[in-house]
Design a protein around this motif. Structure first.
Motif, mmCIF file in Angstrom:
data_model
loop_
_atom_site.group_PDB
_atom_site.id
_atom_site.type_symbol
_atom_site.label_atom_id
_atom_site.label_comp_id
_atom_site.label_asym_id
_atom_site.label_seq_id
_atom_site.Cartn_x
_atom_site.Cartn_y
_atom_site.Cartn_z
ATOM 1 N N GLU A 8 -5.483 78.557 68.055
ATOM 2 C CA GLU A 8 -6.366 79.441 68.824
ATOM 3 C C GLU A 8 -6.236 80.858 68.273
ATOM 4 O OE1 GLU A 8 -6.916 81.255 73.356
ATOM 5 O OE2 GLU A 8 -5.299 79.857 72.917
ATOM 6 N N LEU A 9 -7.361 81.497 67.986
ATOM 7 C CA LEU A 9 -7.338 82.867 67.485
ATOM 8 C C LEU A 9 -6.878 83.809 68.592
ATOM 9 C CD1 LEU A 9 -7.992 84.723 65.054
ATOM 10 C CD2 LEU A 9 -10.271 85.023 66.035
ATOM 11 N N ILE A 10 -5.740 84.488 68.368
ATOM 12 C CA ILE A 10 -5.205 85.386 69.399
ATOM 13 C C ILE A 10 -5.319 86.860 69.013
ATOM 14 C CG2 ILE A 10 -3.638 83.688 70.399
ATOM 15 C CD1 ILE A 10 -1.367 84.984 68.742
ATOM 16 N N MET A 21 -7.368 90.482 59.070
ATOM 17 C CA MET A 21 -6.181 89.758 59.507
ATOM 18 C C MET A 21 -6.582 88.822 60.642
ATOM 19 S SD MET A 21 -3.953 89.595 62.261
ATOM 20 C CE MET A 21 -3.489 91.120 63.035
ATOM 21 N N PHE A 22 -6.136 87.574 60.557
ATOM 22 C CA PHE A 22 -6.413 86.564 61.578
ATOM 23 C C PHE A 22 -5.088 85.945 62.004
ATOM 24 C CE2 PHE A 22 -10.227 87.114 59.177
ATOM 25 C CZ PHE A 22 -11.290 86.902 60.054
ATOM 26 N N LYS A 23 -4.852 85.937 63.311
ATOM 27 C CA LYS A 23 -3.580 85.450 63.830
ATOM 28 C C LYS A 23 -3.855 84.321 64.834
ATOM 29 C CE LYS A 23 -0.546 88.702 64.595
ATOM 30 N NZ LYS A 23 0.180 89.819 65.283
ATOM 31 N N PHE A 24 -3.182 83.184 64.639
ATOM 32 C CA PHE A 24 -3.419 82.006 65.472
ATOM 33 C C PHE A 24 -2.120 81.537 66.129
ATOM 34 C CE2 PHE A 24 -6.500 81.875 62.012
ATOM 35 C CZ PHE A 24 -7.702 81.622 62.682
ATOM 36 N N ARG A 25 -2.234 81.043 67.349
ATOM 37 C CA ARG A 25 -1.133 80.313 67.978
ATOM 38 C C ARG A 25 -1.478 78.832 67.943
ATOM 39 N NH1 ARG A 25 -1.401 78.076 73.050
ATOM 40 N NH2 ARG A 25 -3.369 78.401 74.186
ATOM 41 N N ILE A 26 -0.452 78.005 67.890
ATOM 42 C CA ILE A 26 -0.667 76.561 67.898
ATOM 43 C C ILE A 26 -0.821 76.098 69.347
ATOM 44 C CG2 ILE A 26 0.272 74.301 67.292
ATOM 45 C CD1 ILE A 26 -0.481 75.991 64.879
ATOM 46 N N ILE A 27 -1.873 75.356 69.608
ATOM 47 C CA ILE A 27 -2.123 74.821 70.947
ATOM 48 C C ILE A 27 -1.371 73.498 71.094
ATOM 49 C CG2 ILE A 27 -3.904 73.967 72.540
ATOM 50 C CD1 ILE A 27 -5.897 75.754 71.015
ATOM 51 N N ASP A 28 -0.606 73.380 72.174
ATOM 52 C CA ASP A 28 0.083 72.123 72.494
ATOM 53 C C ASP A 28 0.921 71.592 71.331
ATOM 54 O OD1 ASP A 28 -1.115 72.150 75.005
ATOM 55 O OD2 ASP A 28 -2.879 71.061 74.278
ATOM 56 N N LYS A 87 -14.192 84.362 67.279
ATOM 57 C CA LYS A 87 -13.836 85.390 68.263
ATOM 58 C C LYS A 87 -12.519 84.990 68.917
ATOM 59 C CE LYS A 87 -18.679 86.457 69.333
ATOM 60 N NZ LYS A 87 -19.265 85.450 68.410
ATOM 61 N N ILE A 88 -11.883 85.945 69.597
ATOM 62 C CA ILE A 88 -10.618 85.660 70.270
ATOM 63 C C ILE A 88 -10.814 84.480 71.221
ATOM 64 C CG2 ILE A 88 -8.812 86.574 71.781
ATOM 65 C CD1 ILE A 88 -8.943 87.847 68.981
ATOM 66 N N GLY A 89 -9.899 83.519 71.115
ATOM 67 C CA GLY A 89 -9.992 82.316 71.936
ATOM 68 C C GLY A 89 -10.631 81.140 71.232
ATOM 69 N N ASP A 90 -11.319 81.389 70.115
ATOM 70 C CA ASP A 90 -11.924 80.297 69.362
ATOM 71 C C ASP A 90 -10.847 79.483 68.660
ATOM 72 O OD1 ASP A 90 -14.450 80.988 70.173
ATOM 73 O OD2 ASP A 90 -15.013 81.993 68.300
ATOM 74 N N LYS A 91 -11.205 78.240 68.327
ATOM 75 C CA LYS A 91 -10.231 77.289 67.790
ATOM 76 C C LYS A 91 -10.490 76.988 66.317
ATOM 77 C CE LYS A 91 -8.871 76.663 72.124
ATOM 78 N NZ LYS A 91 -9.902 77.417 72.840
ATOM 79 N N ILE A 92 -9.414 76.604 65.631
ATOM 80 C CA ILE A 92 -9.492 76.204 64.224
ATOM 81 C C ILE A 92 -8.544 75.022 64.020
ATOM 82 C CG2 ILE A 92 -7.612 77.667 63.330
ATOM 83 C CD1 ILE A 92 -9.580 78.391 60.981
ATOM 84 N N TRP A 93 -8.852 74.169 63.053
ATOM 85 C CA TRP A 93 -7.963 73.051 62.721
ATOM 86 C C TRP A 93 -6.951 73.488 61.664
ATOM 87 C CZ3 TRP A 93 -8.085 69.269 66.021
ATOM 88 C CH2 TRP A 93 -9.266 68.930 66.675
ATOM 89 N N ILE A 94 -5.741 72.951 61.767
ATOM 90 C CA ILE A 94 -4.663 73.270 60.828
ATOM 91 C C ILE A 94 -3.967 71.969 60.446
ATOM 92 C CG2 ILE A 94 -2.511 74.545 60.464
ATOM 93 C CD1 ILE A 94 -3.432 76.444 62.731
ATOM 94 N N ARG A 95 -3.851 71.722 59.154
ATOM 95 C CA ARG A 95 -3.126 70.521 58.739
ATOM 96 C C ARG A 95 -1.641 70.706 59.029
ATOM 97 N NH1 ARG A 95 -6.457 68.899 53.300
ATOM 98 N NH2 ARG A 95 -7.893 67.482 54.335
ATOM 99 N N PRO A 96 -0.971 69.656 59.488
ATOM 100 C CA PRO A 96 0.413 69.806 59.952
ATOM 101 C C PRO A 96 1.456 69.986 58.855
ATOM 102 C CG PRO A 96 -0.297 67.536 60.175
ATOM 103 C CD PRO A 96 -1.508 68.314 59.759
#
Length: 248
Positions: A8-10, A21-28, A87-96
């Motif tokens: 999630e873009l935070i 700069m783009f900063k993401f937190r991992i959801i769940d 935008k803030i709150g939008d989601k992106i996929w990340i390979r593990p």
């Protein structure tokens, strides 16, 4: 291990129309383990419903609770125009799995790091990680970093210029030198000018970073990397102590 993680873009800071700069937190879930200098693969759904994947070097340290990226918009690219719409709150996929071999060579204590614009990312991760490990008492003696960072104009260096400039004033293990190649477009700039590869000999000589005790790294523009490798080879750096990561 899940097939994909979701981020999630935070936080987002636009340095210019095409750099940010783009900063993401991992959801769940947790941030996958990684070594500073490695890259994560990010993805967004395309018009055909398939995920478009691209690798991006990580700015953040493994000790931080987010994944941070320094990204350049490729106007005709498949993925970055979609990232630019986030935008803030939008989601992106990340390979593990986070991978890559552009990591710190711990066989030497000195490290010359040459980058163009977003090529700074892996070096930032290394610097932040050393700072945390020194503060936590996990590292007895610091490695010395000489970071040369080039861009066309100063604002392309973003918040990272301030971060590294401030840290370099506080510690004796970091030397940070930003340079711009278009000073006529940036009248208030007081620092170095010219292409970043043109500074390599000056700063390695002045700070005694030699082939005997230093690893050289070049990250970013392929032409810059080619020139830096030629300079280091002429300076007698052995091939196994010259590392590169090309950004196209």
């Amino acid at each position: 291990m899940p097939e994909f993680l979701q981020g999630e873009l935070i936080e987002r800071i636009d340095f210019s129309e095409d750099l940010g700069m783009f900063k993401f937190r991992i959801i769940d879930g947790e941030i996958p383990p990684f070594t500073p200098g490695q890259y994560a693969t990010l993805g967004l759904e395309g018009d055909d419903g398939k995920i478009i994947w691209r690798p991006y070097s990580i700015v953040s340290s493994p000790y931080e609770k987010f994944l941070e990226f320094y990204i350049e918009l490729v106007p005709h690219g498949k993925l970055t125009p979609r990232i630019w719409k986030l935008k803030i709150g939008d989601k992106i996929w990340i390979r593990p799995r986070i991978v890559g071999k552009f990591t710190l060579n711990k066989e030497t204590k000195k490290h010359l790091m040459v980058s163009t614009v977003t090529g700074l990312a892996p070096f930032l991760s290394m610097v932040r990680t050393q700072k945390y490990e020194l503060e936590m008492g996990k590292l007895d003696s610091p490695h010395k970093f000489l970071i040369l960072h080039g861009a066309s104009k100063s604002w392309e260096l973003g918040i990272y210029k301030d971060e590294l400039t401030e840290l370099s004033k506080k510690v004796d293990w970091l030397i940070y030198v930003p340079t711009i190649s278009r000073p006529w477009d940036d009248q208030n700039w007081k620092g170095e000018t010219g292409r970043v590869d043109e500074l390599v000999r000056k700063y390695t000589d002045n700070n005694n970073f030699t082939y005997e005790d230093t690893t050289g790294y070049a990250c970013g523009n392929p032409d810059m990397i080619k020139h830096v490798k030629e300079i280091l080879k002429r300076a007698r750096f052995p091939e196994n102590r010259i590392k590169e990561e090309k950004y196209y």
